[in-house]
Scaffold this motif. Structure first.
Motif, PDB file in Angstrom:
ATOM      1  N   SER A   1      68.130  15.294   8.758  1.00 38.95           N
ATOM      2  CA  SER A   1      68.525  16.592   9.118  1.00 38.95           C
ATOM      3  C   SER A   1      67.959  17.237  10.221  1.00 38.95           C
ATOM      4  O   SER A   1      68.296  18.133  10.957  1.00 38.95           O
ATOM      5  N   GLY A   2      66.847  16.500  11.060  1.00 38.31           N
ATOM      6  CA  GLY A   2      66.158  16.722  11.972  1.00 38.31           C
ATOM      7  C   GLY A   2      65.096  17.725  11.728  1.00 38.31           C
ATOM      8  O   GLY A   2      64.230  18.401  12.524  1.00 38.31           O
ATOM      9  N   GLY A   3      64.925  18.026  10.400  1.00 42.81           N
ATOM     10  CA  GLY A   3      63.767  18.691  10.079  1.00 42.81           C
ATOM     11  C   GLY A   3      62.511  17.823   9.844  1.00 42.81           C
ATOM     12  O   GLY A   3      62.632  16.674   9.926  1.00 42.81           O
ATOM     13  N   LYS A   4      61.363  18.842   9.364  1.00 42.02           N
ATOM     14  CA  LYS A   4      60.356  18.111   9.211  1.00 42.02           C
ATOM     15  C   LYS A   4      60.160  16.831   8.123  1.00 42.02           C
ATOM     16  O   LYS A   4      59.691  15.733   8.386  1.00 42.02           O
ATOM     17  N   ASP A   5      60.844  17.108   7.051  1.00 44.52           N
ATOM     18  CA  ASP A   5      60.703  16.108   5.957  1.00 44.52           C
ATOM     19  C   ASP A   5      61.220  14.977   6.374  1.00 44.52           C
ATOM     20  O   ASP A   5      60.699  14.009   6.123  1.00 44.52           O
ATOM     21  N   SER A   6      62.538  14.799   6.703  1.00 44.79           N
ATOM     22  CA  SER A   6      63.264  13.563   6.896  1.00 44.79           C
ATOM     23  C   SER A   6      62.666  13.009   8.136  1.00 44.79           C
ATOM     24  O   SER A   6      62.799  11.639   8.127  1.00 44.79           O
ATOM     25  N   LEU A   7      62.264  13.496   9.170  1.00 45.99           N
ATOM     26  CA  LEU A   7      61.887  12.865  10.268  1.00 45.99           C
ATOM     27  C   LEU A   7      60.407  12.084   9.869  1.00 45.99           C
ATOM     28  O   LEU A   7      60.031  11.057  10.615  1.00 45.99           O
ATOM     29  N   ALA A   8      59.504  13.029   9.180  1.00 45.43           N
ATOM     30  CA  ALA A   8      58.209  12.492   8.720  1.00 45.43           C
ATOM     31  C   ALA A   8      58.490  11.095   7.892  1.00 45.43           C
ATOM     32  O   ALA A   8      57.698  10.314   7.855  1.00 45.43           O
ATOM     33  N   LEU A   9      59.291  11.276   7.112  1.00 49.24           N
ATOM     34  CA  LEU A   9      59.557  10.266   5.959  1.00 49.24           C
ATOM     35  C   LEU A   9      60.305   8.991   6.931  1.00 49.24           C
ATOM     36  O   LEU A   9      59.899   7.602   6.494  1.00 49.24           O
TER      37      LEU A   9
ATOM     38  N   ARG B   1      70.493  18.292  15.730  1.00 52.01           N
ATOM     39  CA  ARG B   1      71.164  17.084  16.014  1.00 52.01           C
ATOM     40  C   ARG B   1      70.413  16.430  17.079  1.00 52.01           C
ATOM     41  O   ARG B   1      70.036  15.175  17.168  1.00 52.01           O
ATOM     42  N   GLN B   2      70.134  17.115  18.072  1.00 50.72           N
ATOM     43  CA  GLN B   2      69.609  16.557  19.196  1.00 50.72           C
ATOM     44  C   GLN B   2      67.952  16.026  18.838  1.00 50.72           C
ATOM     45  O   GLN B   2      67.672  15.076  19.190  1.00 50.72           O
ATOM     46  N   LEU B   3      67.289  16.921  18.023  1.00 53.73           N
ATOM     47  CA  LEU B   3      66.204  16.332  17.444  1.00 53.73           C
ATOM     48  C   LEU B   3      66.098  15.190  16.604  1.00 53.73           C
ATOM     49  O   LEU B   3      65.432  14.238  16.988  1.00 53.73           O
ATOM     50  N   ALA B   4      67.069  15.051  15.856  1.00 50.38           N
ATOM     51  CA  ALA B   4      67.230  13.717  15.261  1.00 50.38           C
ATOM     52  C   ALA B   4      67.623  12.655  16.229  1.00 50.38           C
ATOM     53  O   ALA B   4      67.078  11.306  16.100  1.00 50.38           O
TER      54      ALA B   4
ATOM     55  N   GLU C   1      55.462  20.464   1.424  1.00 50.60           N
ATOM     56  CA  GLU C   1      56.374  20.930   2.523  1.00 50.60           C
ATOM     57  C   GLU C   1      55.106  20.945   3.741  1.00 50.60           C
ATOM     58  O   GLU C   1      55.400  20.585   4.896  1.00 50.60           O
ATOM     59  N   ARG C   2      54.116  21.720   3.406  1.00 53.55           N
ATOM     60  CA  ARG C   2      53.259  21.943   4.386  1.00 53.55           C
ATOM     61  C   ARG C   2      52.463  20.689   5.100  1.00 53.55           C
ATOM     62  O   ARG C   2      52.002  20.745   6.030  1.00 53.55           O
ATOM     63  N   GLU C   3      52.583  19.644   3.929  1.00 50.61           N
ATOM     64  CA  GLU C   3      52.148  18.391   4.642  1.00 50.61           C
ATOM     65  C   GLU C   3      53.040  17.605   5.582  1.00 50.61           C
ATOM     66  O   GLU C   3      52.422  17.172   6.366  1.00 50.61           O
ATOM     67  N   THR C   4      54.254  17.732   5.506  1.00 52.86           N
ATOM     68  CA  THR C   4      55.086  17.048   6.092  1.00 52.86           C
ATOM     69  C   THR C   4      55.283  17.726   7.508  1.00 52.86           C
ATOM     70  O   THR C   4      55.147  17.307   8.547  1.00 52.86           O
ATOM     71  N   ALA C   5      55.019  19.015   7.555  1.00 53.72           N
ATOM     72  CA  ALA C   5      54.963  19.979   8.890  1.00 53.72           C
ATOM     73  C   ALA C   5      53.874  19.351   9.495  1.00 53.72           C
ATOM     74  O   ALA C   5      53.757  19.137  10.675  1.00 53.72           O
ATOM     75  N   ALA C   6      52.652  19.355   8.762  1.00 51.95           N
ATOM     76  CA  ALA C   6      51.164  19.091   9.425  1.00 51.95           C
ATOM     77  C   ALA C   6      51.344  17.798   9.955  1.00 51.95           C
ATOM     78  O   ALA C   6      50.773  17.147  11.135  1.00 51.95           O
TER      79      ALA C   6
ATOM     80  N   ILE D   1      55.749  14.920  16.447  1.00 47.52           N
ATOM     81  CA  ILE D   1      57.222  14.673  16.475  1.00 47.52           C
ATOM     82  C   ILE D   1      57.923  16.018  16.354  1.00 47.52           C
ATOM     83  O   ILE D   1      57.243  17.071  15.594  1.00 47.52           O
ATOM     84  N   ASP D   2      58.613  15.967  17.400  1.00 51.40           N
ATOM     85  CA  ASP D   2      59.364  17.297  17.559  1.00 51.40           C
ATOM     86  C   ASP D   2      60.512  17.525  16.212  1.00 51.40           C
ATOM     87  O   ASP D   2      61.471  16.561  16.189  1.00 51.40           O
ATOM     88  N   TYR D   3      60.381  18.597  15.529  1.00 49.67           N
ATOM     89  CA  TYR D   3      61.303  18.810  14.587  1.00 49.67           C
ATOM     90  C   TYR D   3      62.149  20.091  14.745  1.00 49.67           C
ATOM     91  O   TYR D   3      61.399  21.224  15.347  1.00 49.67           O
TER      92      TYR D   3
END
Ligand code: SF4
Ligand code: ZN
Ligand code: ZN
Length: 305
Positions: A55-63, A94-97, A207-212, A219-221
């Motif tokens: 999604s370009g968010g913290k969770d999917s990019l961290a994973l 989208r750009q971030l992903a 959630e807080r841990e994927t953000a951290a 990683i830019d999210y």
């Protein structure tokens, strides 16, 4: 505070594990938690064709980052939902992903809902007068499965974290939605009616841990919230669970894993007995009625639009 492994200054405290870690040992911790979840629930193997919903968010990019570090080859798929206009939410996510994938030479498929299916999420919410998250969730589930199935992936990997899953379980329990409770599992097996195996390796990560993780890894999210989140009751349940968690660290994990380890099988079996699935008359995907909910939505959008 000092890292519990190396005694260097700590970067993060994880209260439910009574642990503080420096940056490197926090990364280790995250990898181990994901590895353990994959192993415990026999989610997938490194030789399988894996597709991650990004999604370009913290969770999917961290994973994506963690799975790559663990040696998995994972392709990504981004769904362009058309939220927020030309320079808005969808286009920046989208750009971030795309940037993340490019920097690491990973493959990202981009599916534009408007191009492929003829509507955006704001248009669908307006036409159906439904909460945007409801048409959005339905569309994302459908399109992700469609892409995974049509392009020959064996496993669809999702970035749902501990907070997401605990809030979903709480929401479905408050309304006793037996069908949804029955489907809330770490692994949804593939079916011969075209549903691809679906897995959630971030179940043990908050959630807080994927953000951290993203911040510490550089990683830019997407940090902005979706502008259509207003009607989403899951957000309010999350806030409520966070208040409880602050008073009793570990409560969220206990709630979710208590269910997964002790009760989810019974719910899934009961749900399976009740379900009579057939093939959607339009697209062939599994459904409980003649035409699946996504095809009905698509017809409505082409009639109304
Ligand atoms: Fe879709 Fe709702 Fe998430 Fe926005 S907040 S992306 S509308 S599910
Ligand atoms: Zn350390
Ligand atoms: Zn259909």
């Amino acid at each position: 505070m000092k890292c519990r492994v190396c005694r260097e200054p700590a970067s993060i405290e994880i209260r439910r594990h009574h642990a503080v870690f420096c940056k490197e040992h926090f990364f280790d911790h995250m990898r181990r938690q994901v590895e353990r979840t994959i192993h415990d629930y026999r989610m997938m193997g490194p030789d399988q064709r894996l597709l991650l919903g990004v999604s370009g968010g913290k969770d999917s990019l961290a994973l994506w980052d963690i799975l790559t570090d663990l040696g998995y080859t994972v392709d990504g798929v981004y769904i362009e939902l058309g939220i927020g206009g030309e320079r808005g939410y969808s286009s920046s996510s989208r750009q971030l992903a795309e940037q993340f994938a490019k920097n690491r030479q990973l493959d990202l498929h981009v599916v534009d809902l408007a191009d492929e299916y003829g509507f955006t999420i704001p248009e669908a919410a307006k036409e159906t007068r439904r909460v945007a998250c409801s048409v959005c969730g339905l569309s994302k589930r459908y399109v992700l499965n469609r892409i995974a199935h049509d392009r020959g992936y064996e496993v669809l990997v999702m970035g749902h974290n501990l907070d997401d899953e605990a809030a979903t379980l709480m929401g479905n329990t408050l309304t006793w939605n037996m069908e949804y409770i029955g489907r809330q599992r770490p692994v949804l097996p593939a079916t011969d009616r075209g549903l691809v195996r679906k897995v959630k390796p971030l179940l043990r990560i908050a959630e807080r841990e994927t953000a951290a993780y993203c911040v510490l890894k550089g990683i830019d999210y997407e940090v902005d919230e979706c502008p259509l989140v207003g009607g989403n009751t899951g957000i309010r349940i999350k806030e409520w669970l966070n208040q409880m968690e602050a008073k009793r660290p570990g409560m969220k994990q206990q709630f979710l894993f208590g269910f997964l380890d002790r009760a989810s099988d019974q719910f899934a079996d009961a749900h399976q007995d009740e379900l009579e699935l057939s093939d959607c008359t339009s697209c062939g995907q599994a459904t409980t009625s003649g035409q699946c909910a996504f095809c009905r939505l698509q017809v409505r959008m082409s009639d109304g639009g």
